[in-house]
Design a protein around this motif. Structure first.
Motif, PDB file in Angstrom:
ATOM      1  N   PRO A 165       0.832  -1.207   0.000  1.00 27.77           N
ATOM      2  CA  PRO A 165       0.000   0.000   0.000  1.00 27.77           C
ATOM      3  C   PRO A 165       0.871   1.264   0.000  1.00 27.77           C
ATOM      4  O   PRO A 165       1.968   1.270   0.563  1.00 27.77           O
ATOM      5  CB  PRO A 165      -0.793  -0.087   1.306  1.00 27.77           C
ATOM      6  CG  PRO A 165      -0.622  -1.478   1.797  1.00 27.77           C
ATOM      7  CD  PRO A 165       0.631  -2.015   1.192  1.00 27.77           C
ATOM      8  N   ILE A 166       0.390   2.311  -0.635  1.00 29.68           N
ATOM      9  CA  ILE A 166       1.088   3.598  -0.627  1.00 29.68           C
ATOM     10  C   ILE A 166       0.834   4.242   0.728  1.00 29.68           C
ATOM     11  O   ILE A 166      -0.315   4.356   1.161  1.00 29.68           O
ATOM     12  CB  ILE A 166       0.604   4.485  -1.779  1.00 29.68           C
ATOM     13  CG1 ILE A 166       0.960   3.816  -3.119  1.00 29.68           C
ATOM     14  CG2 ILE A 166       1.201   5.884  -1.680  1.00 29.68           C
ATOM     15  CD1 ILE A 166       0.371   4.485  -4.332  1.00 29.68           C
ATOM     16  N   ARG A 167       1.909   4.622   1.417  1.00 30.17           N
ATOM     17  CA  ARG A 167       1.803   5.179   2.766  1.00 30.17           C
ATOM     18  C   ARG A 167       2.119   6.675   2.749  1.00 30.17           C
ATOM     19  O   ARG A 167       3.083   7.090   2.117  1.00 30.17           O
ATOM     20  CB  ARG A 167       2.756   4.450   3.709  1.00 30.17           C
ATOM     21  CG  ARG A 167       2.375   2.982   3.901  1.00 30.17           C
ATOM     22  CD  ARG A 167       3.375   2.223   4.741  1.00 30.17           C
ATOM     23  NE  ARG A 167       4.695   2.094   4.122  1.00 30.17           N
ATOM     24  CZ  ARG A 167       5.014   1.199   3.198  1.00 30.17           C
ATOM     25  NH1 ARG A 167       4.127   0.363   2.756  1.00 30.17           N
ATOM     26  NH2 ARG A 167       6.243   1.147   2.712  1.00 30.17           N
ATOM     27  N   ILE A 168       1.317   7.433   3.482  1.00 27.78           N
ATOM     28  CA  ILE A 168       1.537   8.872   3.638  1.00 27.78           C
ATOM     29  C   ILE A 168       1.647   9.144   5.133  1.00 27.78           C
ATOM     30  O   ILE A 168       0.760   8.792   5.903  1.00 27.78           O
ATOM     31  CB  ILE A 168       0.373   9.687   3.044  1.00 27.78           C
ATOM     32  CG1 ILE A 168       0.184   9.364   1.569  1.00 27.78           C
ATOM     33  CG2 ILE A 168       0.614  11.182   3.258  1.00 27.78           C
ATOM     34  CD1 ILE A 168      -1.063   9.983   0.956  1.00 27.78           C
ATOM     35  N   ARG A 169       2.751   9.762   5.540  1.00 29.11           N
ATOM     36  CA  ARG A 169       2.958  10.082   6.958  1.00 29.11           C
ATOM     37  C   ARG A 169       3.763  11.365   7.067  1.00 29.11           C
ATOM     38  O   ARG A 169       4.307  11.862   6.080  1.00 29.11           O
ATOM     39  CB  ARG A 169       3.646   8.927   7.671  1.00 29.11           C
ATOM     40  CG  ARG A 169       4.990   8.567   7.089  1.00 29.11           C
ATOM     41  CD  ARG A 169       5.613   7.381   7.795  1.00 29.11           C
ATOM     42  NE  ARG A 169       6.798   6.918   7.119  1.00 29.11           N
ATOM     43  CZ  ARG A 169       7.997   7.467   7.200  1.00 29.11           C
ATOM     44  NH1 ARG A 169       8.182   8.529   7.951  1.00 29.11           N
ATOM     45  NH2 ARG A 169       9.026   6.984   6.544  1.00 29.11           N
TER      46      ARG A 169
END
Length: 79
Positions: free
Chosen positions: A44-48
């Motif tokens: 999954p593409i993760r944004i943090r």
């Protein structure tokens, strides 16, 4: 096949960080970028929030967007 982690960072106003449309656009940008280069996305593409370095300006947040991809290894035979 080799797995690699690709990432980029995006500076955004604090109020925009929780906007679903903005997050969807970041995700789509990463997906398009990886597909254009011929990579297969395997996580999954993760944004943090980005960690370390210089803090962003007041009222802004630095986001870190990352994804793991699978690359096909091409072996070149000798002469």
């Amino acid at each position: 096949m080799t797995r690699s982690l690709y990432a980029y960072e995006s500076l955004a106003p604090s109020w925009l960080v929780h906007d679903a449309g903005y997050r969807a656009a970041l995700t789509q940008h990463m997906r398009d970028r990886m597909q254009l280069q011929g990579y297969e996305i395997v996580s999954p593409i993760r944004i943090r929030d980005a960690q370390g370095g210089v803090p962003p300006p007041v009222g802004m947040r630095l986001l870190h967007v990352e994804v793991e991809v699978e690359e096909f290894d091409v072996e070149v035979g000798e002469g």
